[in-house]
Design a protein around this motif. Structure first.
Motif, short mmCIF file in Angstrom:
data_model
loop_
_atom_site.label_atom_id
_atom_site.label_comp_id
_atom_site.label_asym_id
_atom_site.label_seq_id
_atom_site.Cartn_x
_atom_site.Cartn_y
_atom_site.Cartn_z
N ILE A 279 18.04 27.99 18.76
CA ILE A 279 18.42 28.10 17.35
C ILE A 279 18.10 29.52 16.89
CG2 ILE A 279 18.01 27.23 15.02
CD1 ILE A 279 16.97 24.61 16.44
N ASP A 280 19.14 30.29 16.61
CA ASP A 280 18.93 31.63 16.06
C ASP A 280 18.69 31.52 14.56
OD1 ASP A 280 19.21 33.10 18.45
OD2 ASP A 280 21.38 32.86 18.34
N ASP A 281 17.79 32.35 14.03
CA ASP A 281 17.40 32.33 12.62
C ASP A 281 17.02 30.90 12.22
OD1 ASP A 281 16.74 33.36 10.16
OD2 ASP A 281 18.79 33.28 9.38
N GLY A 282 15.95 30.43 12.84
CA GLY A 282 15.55 29.04 12.66
C GLY A 282 14.36 28.86 11.73
N ALA A 283 14.13 27.59 11.40
CA ALA A 283 13.00 27.22 10.55
C ALA A 283 12.32 25.99 11.14
CB ALA A 283 13.48 26.91 9.14
N VAL A 284 11.00 25.95 11.01
CA VAL A 284 10.20 24.79 11.39
C VAL A 284 9.40 24.39 10.16
CG1 VAL A 284 8.33 23.92 12.86
CG2 VAL A 284 10.03 25.50 13.80
N VAL A 285 9.51 23.12 9.79
CA VAL A 285 8.77 22.60 8.63
C VAL A 285 7.68 21.68 9.17
CG1 VAL A 285 8.90 21.24 6.52
CG2 VAL A 285 10.80 22.75 7.15
N VAL A 286 6.45 21.93 8.72
CA VAL A 286 5.29 21.13 9.13
C VAL A 286 4.77 20.38 7.90
CG1 VAL A 286 2.98 21.19 10.13
CG2 VAL A 286 4.71 22.81 10.91
N GLN A 287 4.66 19.06 8.04
CA GLN A 287 4.13 18.22 6.96
C GLN A 287 3.02 17.35 7.52
OE1 GLN A 287 7.67 16.11 5.66
NE2 GLN A 287 7.79 17.39 3.83
N GLY A 288 1.86 17.37 6.89
CA GLY A 288 0.76 16.54 7.33
C GLY A 288 0.36 16.76 8.77
N GLY A 289 0.46 17.98 9.25
CA GLY A 289 0.08 18.30 10.62
C GLY A 289 1.11 17.95 11.68
N ALA A 290 2.28 17.49 11.27
CA ALA A 290 3.34 17.12 12.22
C ALA A 290 4.62 17.88 11.89
CB ALA A 290 3.60 15.62 12.18
N ILE A 291 5.42 18.17 12.91
CA ILE A 291 6.69 18.84 12.70
C ILE A 291 7.67 17.85 12.08
CG2 ILE A 291 8.65 19.96 13.82
CD1 ILE A 291 6.65 21.06 15.88
N ALA A 292 8.19 18.21 10.91
CA ALA A 292 9.11 17.34 10.17
C ALA A 292 10.56 17.79 10.30
CB ALA A 292 8.71 17.29 8.70
N PHE A 293 10.78 19.06 10.64
CA PHE A 293 12.15 19.59 10.72
C PHE A 293 12.16 20.79 11.63
CE2 PHE A 293 15.13 22.88 9.29
CZ PHE A 293 16.34 22.19 9.36
N VAL A 294 13.20 20.89 12.46
CA VAL A 294 13.49 22.08 13.25
C VAL A 294 14.99 22.29 13.14
CG1 VAL A 294 13.51 23.13 15.54
CG2 VAL A 294 11.62 21.64 14.88
#
Length: 132
Positions: free
Chosen positions: A22-37
Motif C-alpha cells: 500500500i503506497d501512501d498508507g495509514a495504520v490506525v491503532v485503537q486500544g493497543g490493536a490495529i483497527a485499520f490498514v
C-alpha cells in the motif's frame, strides 16, 4: 486512537490472498490493536503522525524461544559437546537456589525486552519449569 502514515505499508498476508503493498498508507491503532490498514485519506486521517519515507512491516514472530536462557550467552563455553553444555544449564541458572525462580523470571524479561527492541512482537516460549 493513534493513526500513523507511511510512504509504504507491506501487509504480508499469505497466499492465496496476497495483498499488494500500500503506497501512501495509514495504520490506525485503537486500544493497543490495529483497527485499520489501508490508503491514507487526508480527511479521515487528518491527525495522523507522519512517519516519513518509511516502510511499515508487521512484527516478526519467533515461534521457538528459550527466554529463560537469555542471560547465558556471555557464559557459554566454546568447544563443549552439546550434551555437556545442556546438562550444565541448570547449574549455570542457579537450579536449587532460593532465587532460581527470580533468576528465570529476570532472564525471561530480558529476553522479551530484546525481542521488542528487534521488532519481534510474538513469541512461543519453551519455559524451564522442571529440574534440568
Amino acid at each position: 486512537t493513534s493513526t500513523y502514515r507511511a510512504r509504504r505499508i507491506e501487509p504480508m498476508t499469505a497466499a492465496p490472498i496476497d495483498t499488494p503493498p500500500i503506497d501512501d498508507g495509514a495504520v490506525v491503532v485503537q486500544g493497543g490493536a490495529i483497527a485499520f490498514v489501508g490508503r491514507y485519506d487526508p480527511i479521515e486521517h487528518a491527525r495522523a503522525t507522519d512517519l516519513g519515507d518509511v516502510v511499515l512491516l508487521p512484527g516478526f514472530v519467533n515461534p521457538h524461544t528459550h527466554l529463560a536462557l537469555s542471560t547465558l550467552r556471555q557464559q557459554d563455553v566454546p568447544g563443549r559437546p552439546f550434551g555437556q553444555w545442556l546438562l550444565s544449564i541448570g547449574a549455570r541458572l542457579g537450579r536449587g537456589t532460593d532465587d532460581f525462580d527470580a533468576t528465570i523470571a529476570s532472564a525471561t524479561r530480558a529476553g522479551l525486552a530484546e525481542c521488542a527492541r528487534h521488532g519481534v512482537t510474538s513469541v512461543g516460549d519453551i519455559t524451564i519449569r522442571t529440574p534440568l
